[in-house]
Design a protein around this motif. Structure first.
Motif, PDB file in Angstrom:
ATOM      1  N   LEU A   1       0.677  -1.160  -0.189  1.00 17.05           N
ATOM      2  CA  LEU A   1      -0.033   0.120   0.056  1.00 17.05           C
ATOM      3  C   LEU A   1       0.728   1.367   0.115  1.00 17.05           C
ATOM      4  CD1 LEU A   1      -2.895  -1.038   2.361  1.00 17.05           C
ATOM      5  CD2 LEU A   1      -2.725  -1.004  -0.029  1.00 17.05           C
ATOM      6  N   SER A   2       2.072   1.124   0.324  1.00 16.46           N
ATOM      7  CA  SER A   2       3.039   2.205   0.265  1.00 16.46           C
ATOM      8  C   SER A   2       3.062   3.010  -1.217  1.00 16.46           C
ATOM      9  CB  SER A   2       4.412   1.865   0.631  1.00 16.46           C
ATOM     10  OG  SER A   2       4.519   1.351   1.957  1.00 16.46           O
ATOM     11  N   PHE A   3       2.606   2.340  -2.280  1.00 19.91           N
ATOM     12  CA  PHE A   3       2.768   2.794  -3.845  1.00 19.91           C
ATOM     13  C   PHE A   3       1.204   2.842  -4.081  1.00 19.91           C
ATOM     14  CE2 PHE A   3       6.376  -0.236  -2.846  1.00 19.91           C
ATOM     15  CZ  PHE A   3       7.119   0.892  -2.899  1.00 19.91           C
ATOM     16  N   ALA A   4       0.370   2.784  -3.301  1.00 17.71           N
ATOM     17  CA  ALA A   4      -1.222   3.084  -3.755  1.00 17.71           C
ATOM     18  C   ALA A   4      -1.548   4.488  -4.258  1.00 17.71           C
ATOM     19  CB  ALA A   4      -2.138   2.680  -2.562  1.00 17.71           C
ATOM     20  N   TYR A   5      -0.793   5.505  -3.905  1.00 16.74           N
ATOM     21  CA  TYR A   5      -0.945   6.777  -4.361  1.00 16.74           C
ATOM     22  C   TYR A   5      -0.664   6.743  -5.988  1.00 16.74           C
ATOM     23  CZ  TYR A   5      -1.868  11.670  -4.336  1.00 16.74           C
ATOM     24  OH  TYR A   5      -2.262  13.009  -4.462  1.00 16.74           O
ATOM     25  N   SER A   6       0.347   6.156  -6.308  1.00 16.38           N
ATOM     26  CA  SER A   6       0.607   6.092  -7.849  1.00 16.38           C
ATOM     27  C   SER A   6      -0.089   4.875  -8.532  1.00 16.38           C
ATOM     28  CB  SER A   6       2.111   6.204  -8.042  1.00 16.38           C
ATOM     29  OG  SER A   6       2.666   5.210  -7.378  1.00 16.38           O
ATOM     30  N   ASP A   7      -0.176   3.721  -7.752  1.00 14.40           N
ATOM     31  CA  ASP A   7      -0.953   2.696  -8.277  1.00 14.40           C
ATOM     32  C   ASP A   7      -2.227   2.617  -8.717  1.00 14.40           C
ATOM     33  OD1 ASP A   7      -0.169  -0.166  -9.075  1.00 14.40           O
ATOM     34  OD2 ASP A   7      -0.978  -0.628  -7.271  1.00 14.40           O
ATOM     35  N   ALA A   8      -3.271   3.312  -7.686  1.00 13.84           N
ATOM     36  CA  ALA A   8      -4.624   3.393  -8.044  1.00 13.84           C
ATOM     37  C   ALA A   8      -4.987   3.917  -9.334  1.00 13.84           C
ATOM     38  CB  ALA A   8      -5.163   4.255  -6.941  1.00 13.84           C
ATOM     39  N   PRO A   9      -4.313   5.021  -9.845  1.00 17.51           N
ATOM     40  CA  PRO A   9      -4.749   5.463 -11.411  1.00 17.51           C
ATOM     41  C   PRO A   9      -4.427   4.622 -12.331  1.00 17.51           C
ATOM     42  CG  PRO A   9      -3.549   7.454 -10.140  1.00 17.51           C
ATOM     43  CD  PRO A   9      -3.432   5.896  -9.056  1.00 17.51           C
ATOM     44  N   LYS A  10      -3.146   3.812 -12.227  1.00 20.44           N
ATOM     45  CA  LYS A  10      -2.884   2.819 -13.049  1.00 20.44           C
ATOM     46  C   LYS A  10      -3.811   1.756 -13.329  1.00 20.44           C
ATOM     47  CE  LYS A  10       2.099   3.862 -12.284  1.00 20.44           C
ATOM     48  NZ  LYS A  10       3.279   3.286 -11.945  1.00 20.44           N
ATOM     49  N   ARG A  11      -4.177   1.327 -11.941  1.00 24.06           N
ATOM     50  CA  ARG A  11      -4.950   0.175 -11.795  1.00 24.06           C
ATOM     51  C   ARG A  11      -6.458   0.320 -12.211  1.00 24.06           C
ATOM     52  NH1 ARG A  11      -3.501  -4.637  -8.109  1.00 24.06           N
ATOM     53  NH2 ARG A  11      -1.259  -4.537  -8.101  1.00 24.06           N
ATOM     54  N   PHE A  12      -7.145   1.443 -11.778  1.00 23.52           N
ATOM     55  CA  PHE A  12      -8.389   1.562 -11.746  1.00 23.52           C
ATOM     56  C   PHE A  12      -8.816   2.951 -12.387  1.00 23.52           C
ATOM     57  CE2 PHE A  12      -7.323  -0.589  -7.845  1.00 23.52           C
ATOM     58  CZ  PHE A  12      -7.898  -1.812  -7.966  1.00 23.52           C
ATOM     59  N   GLY A  13      -7.990   3.605 -12.829  1.00 26.33           N
ATOM     60  CA  GLY A  13      -8.306   4.912 -13.690  1.00 26.33           C
ATOM     61  C   GLY A  13      -8.684   6.030 -12.858  1.00 26.33           C
ATOM     62  N   LYS A  14      -8.509   6.155 -11.548  1.00 23.82           N
ATOM     63  CA  LYS A  14      -9.123   7.153 -10.875  1.00 23.82           C
ATOM     64  C   LYS A  14      -7.937   7.353  -9.562  1.00 23.82           C
ATOM     65  CE  LYS A  14     -12.444   4.074  -8.762  1.00 23.82           C
ATOM     66  NZ  LYS A  14     -13.891   3.924  -8.532  1.00 23.82           N
ATOM     67  N   SER A  15      -8.006   8.453  -9.231  1.00 24.06           N
ATOM     68  CA  SER A  15      -7.049   8.634  -7.878  1.00 24.06           C
ATOM     69  C   SER A  15      -7.267   7.855  -6.805  1.00 24.06           C
ATOM     70  CB  SER A  15      -7.225  10.354  -7.779  1.00 24.06           C
ATOM     71  OG  SER A  15      -8.525  10.516  -6.830  1.00 24.06           O
ATOM     72  N   LEU A  16      -6.364   8.058  -5.745  1.00 26.19           N
ATOM     73  CA  LEU A  16      -6.458   6.969  -4.657  1.00 26.19           C
ATOM     74  C   LEU A  16      -7.630   7.524  -3.897  1.00 26.19           C
ATOM     75  CD1 LEU A  16      -5.561   4.854  -2.816  1.00 26.19           C
ATOM     76  CD2 LEU A  16      -3.832   6.489  -1.736  1.00 26.19           C
ATOM     77  N   GLU A  17      -7.948   8.831  -3.677  1.00 29.36           N
ATOM     78  CA  GLU A  17      -8.917   9.357  -3.046  1.00 29.36           C
ATOM     79  C   GLU A  17     -10.236   8.995  -3.681  1.00 29.36           C
ATOM     80  OE1 GLU A  17     -10.579  13.902  -1.438  1.00 29.36           O
ATOM     81  OE2 GLU A  17      -9.105  13.660  -3.030  1.00 29.36           O
ATOM     82  N   GLU A  18     -10.553   9.042  -5.064  1.00 32.84           N
ATOM     83  CA  GLU A  18     -11.778   8.677  -5.702  1.00 32.84           C
ATOM     84  C   GLU A  18     -11.861   7.169  -5.259  1.00 32.84           C
ATOM     85  OE1 GLU A  18     -11.979  11.547  -9.581  1.00 32.84           O
ATOM     86  OE2 GLU A  18     -10.439   9.796  -9.466  1.00 32.84           O
ATOM     87  N   PHE A  19     -10.813   6.296  -5.337  1.00 31.80           N
ATOM     88  CA  PHE A  19     -10.830   4.984  -5.265  1.00 31.80           C
ATOM     89  C   PHE A  19     -11.461   4.517  -3.571  1.00 31.80           C
ATOM     90  CE2 PHE A  19      -9.128   0.739  -3.676  1.00 31.80           C
ATOM     91  CZ  PHE A  19      -9.739  -0.025  -4.663  1.00 31.80           C
ATOM     92  N   LEU A  20     -10.805   5.344  -2.645  1.00 28.79           N
ATOM     93  CA  LEU A  20     -11.091   5.069  -1.264  1.00 28.79           C
ATOM     94  C   LEU A  20     -12.737   5.634  -1.194  1.00 28.79           C
ATOM     95  CD1 LEU A  20      -7.999   6.210   0.514  1.00 28.79           C
ATOM     96  CD2 LEU A  20      -8.763   4.015   0.186  1.00 28.79           C
ATOM     97  N   GLU A  21     -13.301   6.584  -1.985  1.00 24.31           N
ATOM     98  CA  GLU A  21     -14.617   6.846  -1.731  1.00 24.31           C
ATOM     99  C   GLU A  21     -15.466   5.809  -2.449  1.00 24.31           C
ATOM    100  OE1 GLU A  21     -15.292  10.672  -3.572  1.00 24.31           O
ATOM    101  OE2 GLU A  21     -13.713  11.693  -2.020  1.00 24.31           O
ATOM    102  N   LYS A  22     -15.092   5.253  -3.515  1.00 21.80           N
ATOM    103  CA  LYS A  22     -16.000   4.547  -4.446  1.00 21.80           C
ATOM    104  C   LYS A  22     -14.930   3.328  -4.803  1.00 21.80           C
ATOM    105  CE  LYS A  22     -19.425   7.417  -5.765  1.00 21.80           C
ATOM    106  NZ  LYS A  22     -20.112   7.946  -6.797  1.00 21.80           N
ATOM    107  N   PRO A  23     -14.505   2.359  -3.898  1.00 21.24           N
ATOM    108  CA  PRO A  23     -13.531   1.165  -4.001  1.00 21.24           C
ATOM    109  C   PRO A  23     -14.307   0.046  -5.126  1.00 21.24           C
ATOM    110  CG  PRO A  23     -14.398   0.949  -2.141  1.00 21.24           C
ATOM    111  CD  PRO A  23     -15.028   2.510  -2.419  1.00 21.24           C
ATOM    112  N   GLU A  24     -13.375  -0.404  -5.829  1.00 21.05           N
ATOM    113  CA  GLU A  24     -13.744  -1.498  -7.034  1.00 21.05           C
ATOM    114  C   GLU A  24     -13.059  -2.904  -6.473  1.00 21.05           C
ATOM    115  OE1 GLU A  24     -12.590   0.043 -10.581  1.00 21.05           O
ATOM    116  OE2 GLU A  24     -13.485   1.928 -10.630  1.00 21.05           O
ATOM    117  N   GLY A  25     -13.382  -4.001  -7.272  1.00 13.79           N
ATOM    118  CA  GLY A  25     -13.010  -5.219  -7.123  1.00 13.79           C
ATOM    119  C   GLY A  25     -13.282  -5.700  -5.456  1.00 13.79           C
ATOM    120  N   THR A  26     -12.185  -6.466  -5.076  1.00 15.22           N
ATOM    121  CA  THR A  26     -12.422  -6.902  -3.815  1.00 15.22           C
ATOM    122  C   THR A  26     -12.760  -6.014  -2.697  1.00 15.22           C
ATOM    123  OG1 THR A  26     -10.943  -8.919  -4.475  1.00 15.22           O
ATOM    124  CG2 THR A  26     -11.346  -8.355  -2.007  1.00 15.22           C
TER     125      THR A  26
END
Length: 152
Positions: free
Chosen positions: A97-122
Motif C-alpha cells: 500500500l505504500s505505492f497505492a497513491y501512484s498505483d490506483a490511477p494505473k489500476r483503476f483509472g482514478k485517483s486514490l481519493e476517488e478509489f477510497l470513496e468508491k472502491p472496486e473489486g475485492t
C-alpha cells in the motif's frame, strides 16, 4: 382402503389437504418478521473472506512510524497488504500500500481519493464495511504521506 372412500369424500379430502397447506404457508409468512433487526455483518464478512484479527506482539520500543500506520493493522489490511513505508509487514495477496497513491490511477483509472470513496473489486466489498469515511480519510493521508504527496 381407497376403494372404501365414497364419491363425496374425495373432494372433502382434497379440500382438507389444501387448507392444511395454505395454513402452513400462511403461518410461515406471518411468523417471519418484515423488518428483521439490523445486524452488523462486518465480523462475518471478515471471517468469510478468510481474514482474521491480527495478534500484536509487544515490542520493546515500538517504532513511531509503525505506530502511525497502526490503522492498517487494526482494520485487517495487513492480511493481504504490506505497508513498507510504515515498516508493516503483511500478506502478499495484495500490493504494497505504500505505492497505492501512484498505483490506483494505473489500476483503476482514478485517483486514490476517488478509489477510497468508491472502491472496486475485492476492496469494493470490504473497504466500506470495515472502515468509516473518517478512517478512509486517515488512510488517504497516511498513503499520501508514504508517496510524499500532500493530501488535500
Amino acid at each position: 382402503m381407497l376403494k372404501n372412500f365414497k364419491k363425496g369424500v374425495w373432494p372433502s379430502f382434497v379440500l382438507w389437504l389444501g387448507i392444511g397447506f395454505l395454513t402452513m404457508v400462511s403461518y410461515n409468512v406471518l411468523a417471519t418478521p418484515s423488518n428483521p433487526p439490523a445486524v452488523d455483518n462486518t465480523v462475518q464478512t471478515v471471517y468469510n473472506t478468510g481474514l482474521e484479527p491480527q495478534a500484536t506482539a509487544p515490542t520493546e520500543a515500538p517504532d513511531p512510524k509503525t505506530l502511525e500506520g497502526d490503522i492498517f493493522k487494526q482494520k485487517g489490511c495487513v492480511q493481504c497488504h504490506s505497508v513498507s513505508f510504515y515498516n508493516i509487514q503483511g500478506g502478499a495477496t495484495g500490493p504494497d500500500l505504500s505505492f497505492a497513491y501512484s498505483d490506483a490511477p494505473k489500476r483503476f483509472g482514478k485517483s486514490l481519493e476517488e478509489f477510497l470513496e468508491k472502491p472496486e473489486g475485492t476492496m469494493g466489498d470490504l473497504l466500506p464495511q470495515l472502515t468509516t469515511a473518517e478512517e478512509r480519510k486517515q488512510i488517504l493521508h497516511l498513503l499520501s504521506e508514504a508517496a510524499e504527496v500532500k493530501a488535500e
